[in-house]
Design a protein around this motif. Structure first.
Motif, PDB file in Angstrom:
ATOM      1  N   ARG A   1      -4.278   6.851   3.313  1.00  0.00           N
ATOM      2  CA  ARG A   1      -4.234   5.662   2.450  1.00  0.00           C
ATOM      3  C   ARG A   1      -4.551   4.399   3.248  1.00  0.00           C
ATOM      4  O   ARG A   1      -5.290   3.525   2.797  1.00  0.00           O
ATOM      5  CB  ARG A   1      -2.867   5.542   1.795  1.00  0.00           C
TER       6      ARG A   1
ATOM      7  N   ILE B   1       0.824  -1.210   0.000  1.00  0.00           N
ATOM      8  CA  ILE B   1       0.000   0.000   0.000  1.00  0.00           C
ATOM      9  C   ILE B   1       0.862   1.267   0.000  1.00  0.00           C
ATOM     10  O   ILE B   1       0.606   2.202  -0.756  1.00  0.00           O
ATOM     11  CB  ILE B   1      -0.926   0.006   1.233  1.00  0.00           C
ATOM     12  N   VAL B   2       1.869   1.301   0.868  1.00  0.00           N
ATOM     13  CA  VAL B   2       2.772   2.465   0.945  1.00  0.00           C
ATOM     14  C   VAL B   2       4.206   1.941   0.834  1.00  0.00           C
ATOM     15  O   VAL B   2       4.934   1.863   1.826  1.00  0.00           O
ATOM     16  CB  VAL B   2       2.553   3.243   2.255  1.00  0.00           C
TER      17      VAL B   2
END
Length: 250
Positions: free
Chosen positions: A221, A176-177
């Motif tokens: 996020r 995701i990151v």
């Protein structure tokens, strides 16, 4: 008669506006500062009987130093007036530190204690009250904090058992990151683990790598994904939090 009735009513209204509050309402007031300090002292002394001697030693030590300096400069009265509040401040500082240690000692070993250790962090950190990963069978858990050093995962449970939970969270964070650093802190008394009272200190020492804006972006996020965890049946153990007032010595 009507005028007399109206006059009595108006007097009653005025008395109602300026009359004292009933005793029942006074009982609902929050305890005063001295009451809070007394409660903190009692709680700390139960877990750490030596705290009173440490406080007395700090107070007497500051007074003695002040008097010595006062006699050297031939003005011991002024130095005594200065030393007394400094001695009280030193005693309260010791009470604050020992109270924080006692508060963590009370929750050590309980489910959710690692999340409670993170709750001591101040501004600049975004904390998750609930664990981001949990084992329903063993109640091992992983808590998360987001700050300028990146993502911090704090584990709860034996190292060999929580490894699978940590690896799963790492893979998810990298997906995701991918460019955000992920730090892992294992709580406990074993080798390579960090005691609860030192978790916040360990987190604060991590090297900063994100800006404040990037921290908010990372949080958005991760929050956008959402998750539903299999919380164990019964009472929710993850609401445990150390007494902030005690940790601050109030």
């Amino acid at each position: 008669m009507a005028n007399s009735t109206d006059s009595d009513a108006s007097k009653g209204a005025r008395r109602g506006l300026f009359s004292r509050k009933p005793k029942a309402e006074k009982k609902n007031k929050q305890p005063g500062r001295m009451k809070q300090i007394a409660d903190v002292f009692k709680m700390t002394r139960r877990n750490d009987p030596s705290v009173i001697w440490r406080m007395v030693g700090a107070f007497v030590g500051i007074i003695a130093i002040g008097l010595i300096i006062g006699f050297l400069i031939d003005n011991w009265v002024t130095m005594l007036i200065i030393a007394i509040p400094l001695g009280l401040l030193a005693a309260m500082f010791i009470l604050s530190r020992r109270a924080e240690r006692a508060a963590f000692a009370q929750i050590e070993g309980q489910p959710g204690a690692s999340g409670a250790a993170l709750s001591v962090l101040r501004r600049g950190w975004i904390l998750e009250e609930q664990p981001v990963a949990v084992s329903p069978r063993t109640q091992d858990a992983v808590f998360r904090a987001i700050g300028r050093p990146g993502i911090v995962l704090v584990t709860e449970g034996p190292s060999n058992r929580v490894k699978a939970l940590v690896d799963g969270e790492r893979r998810k964070m990298n997906r995701i990151v991918p460019n955000v650093p992920v730090h892992v802190i294992q709580t406990g008394r074993g080798e390579g683990q960090v005691p609860l009272q030192q978790v916040a200190k360990k987190v604060k020492k991590l090297k900063k790598s994100l800006t404040k804006q990037e921290v908010q972006a990372v949080n958005k996020r991760l929050s956008a994904i959402g998750q539903r965890l299999p919380i164990p049946k019964g009472i929710d153990p993850y609401k445990a939090r150390p007494d902030r007032k005690a940790a601050r010595g109030r």
